[in-house]
Design a protein around this motif. Structure first.
Motif, mmCIF file in Angstrom:
data_model
loop_
_atom_site.group_PDB
_atom_site.id
_atom_site.type_symbol
_atom_site.label_atom_id
_atom_site.label_comp_id
_atom_site.label_asym_id
_atom_site.label_seq_id
_atom_site.Cartn_x
_atom_site.Cartn_y
_atom_site.Cartn_z
ATOM 1 N N TYR A 35 -1.015 6.326 91.558
ATOM 2 C CA TYR A 35 -1.253 7.295 92.633
ATOM 3 C C TYR A 35 -2.143 8.449 92.181
ATOM 4 N N ASP A 36 -3.021 8.177 91.240
ATOM 5 C CA ASP A 36 -3.952 9.217 90.778
ATOM 6 C C ASP A 36 -4.892 9.681 91.896
ATOM 7 N N PHE A 37 -5.093 8.838 92.905
ATOM 8 C CA PHE A 37 -5.983 9.214 94.005
ATOM 9 C C PHE A 37 -5.422 10.395 94.801
ATOM 10 N N GLY B 294 -9.181 15.798 99.458
ATOM 11 C CA GLY B 294 -9.698 15.208 100.688
ATOM 12 C C GLY B 294 -8.800 14.090 101.192
ATOM 13 N N ILE B 295 -8.321 13.266 100.266
ATOM 14 C CA ILE B 295 -7.420 12.166 100.640
ATOM 15 C C ILE B 295 -6.074 12.719 101.096
ATOM 16 N N VAL B 296 -5.556 13.698 100.353
ATOM 17 C CA VAL B 296 -4.257 14.291 100.687
ATOM 18 C C VAL B 296 -4.288 14.907 102.082
ATOM 19 N N GLN C 21 -0.797 21.209 107.767
ATOM 20 C CA GLN C 21 -0.967 22.007 106.556
ATOM 21 C C GLN C 21 -1.441 23.398 106.934
ATOM 22 N N GLU C 22 -0.687 24.395 106.465
ATOM 23 C CA GLU C 22 -1.051 25.782 106.726
ATOM 24 C C GLU C 22 -0.374 26.678 105.697
ATOM 25 N N ILE D 156 1.627 3.559 100.815
ATOM 26 C CA ILE D 156 0.523 4.377 101.306
ATOM 27 C C ILE D 156 -0.713 3.505 101.458
ATOM 28 N N SER D 157 -1.177 3.350 102.687
ATOM 29 C CA SER D 157 -2.361 2.552 102.957
ATOM 30 C C SER D 157 -3.502 3.484 103.356
ATOM 31 N N LEU D 158 -4.494 3.603 102.475
ATOM 32 C CA LEU D 158 -5.636 4.459 102.767
ATOM 33 C C LEU D 158 -6.524 3.859 103.846
#
Length: 262
Positions: free
Chosen positions: A64-66, A71-73, A80-81, A152-154
């Motif tokens: 899960y280094d990605f 940007g991916i997260v 998110q705030e 998790i499917s990107l």
């Protein structure tokens, strides 16, 4: 010869690989480590809900280094705030009340997580956390370390495609259809007048109303029954219990009134 089962995951134990810790037998160091984590955090009651409820944690080093990529997260997050972020993760291993209990108490295992809520039918957990205290990657590693590795499917996030569950829409649509027709057929009941057609056809319309109520009672409200059952089974109370109880009681009372012609 008696087969020994792992206290954590329930798999058969190979005699040569048997690990004994705290007077309990484990099939591998992974299961033993998960048991230690729960014990150290006063969460050993995880094993009281179900016998051998866990799964053997897998080695996910580098997988899960990605998630280091902001940007991916940001694509994975629902919200998110500032100091609040919300993410829904698919957990295929969710299968029992122990799973629900441990996943809704993640804040006791990881600082920075404020709440976590399980959607049992969809096998998902919705986590609210502070990104300044804990990263999404750390949360995923935590879940994987206790045997609940998320899927998790990107692909879905990159293409913008996602499988939409429309079951709730169908349930609401059916409930509105039944409600509207039931109110329409019940309208003459509000007028206590002696009229030939009303007196003669009142039983017919009452049973027609009963028939229309069945799809709503059995299908549209089914989510409340399942949620209430899971909540009672796991020893936790939620708002769905009184709602389900109220639906059942009112249905029984209405059915009784129709049968007795009140």
């Amino acid at each position: 010869m008696e087969v020994q089962n792992c206290f954590h995951c329930g798999l058969d134990i190979v005699k040569e690989e048997e690990i004994i810790f705290d007077e309990k037998k484990f099939c591998c160091n992974g299961c033993k480590t998960v048991y230690e984590i729960f014990s150290l955090n006063d969460m050993s009651c995880y094993y009281d809900f179900e016998k051998s409820p866990g799964a053997t944690p897998l080695d996910i080093k580098g997988k899960y280094d990605f998630l280091d990529n902001e940007g991916i997260v940001s694509k994975l997050l629902e919200f998110q705030e500032d100091k609040t972020a919300i993410v829904s993760l698919s957990i295929p291993h969710i299968h029992c009340s122990s799973c629900i209990w441990i996943l809704e108490n993640l804040q006791r295992l990881q600082k920075g997580i404020s709440t976590s809520q399980v959607n049992f039918p969809e096998k998902k957990v919705r986590i609210t956390y502070n990104p300044e205290e804990v990263s999404l990657k750390s949360i995923v590693h935590l879940l994987s370390s206790i045997g609940y590795e998320p899927y998790i499917s990107l692909e879905n996030y990159e293409t913008g495609k996602n499988n939409v569950d429309r079951s709730l829409t169908y349930k609401l649509g059916l409930a509105f259809f039944c409600f509207g027709n039931i109110m329409l057929l019940s309208f003459p009941e509000y007028f206590e007048v002696k009229e030939y057609w009303l007196d003669n056809y009142r039983p017919f319309f009452r049973w027609l109303i009963f028939a229309l109520s069945l799809p709503s009672f059995l299908y549209s409200a089914s989510g409340y029954y399942v949620s209430a059952y899971k909540s009672i089974k796991s020893g936790m109370l939620n708002i769905d219990i009184p709602i389900a109880l109220g639906i059942v009681i009112f249905f029984i009372r209405s059915t009784f009134d129709i049968i007795m012609d009140y």
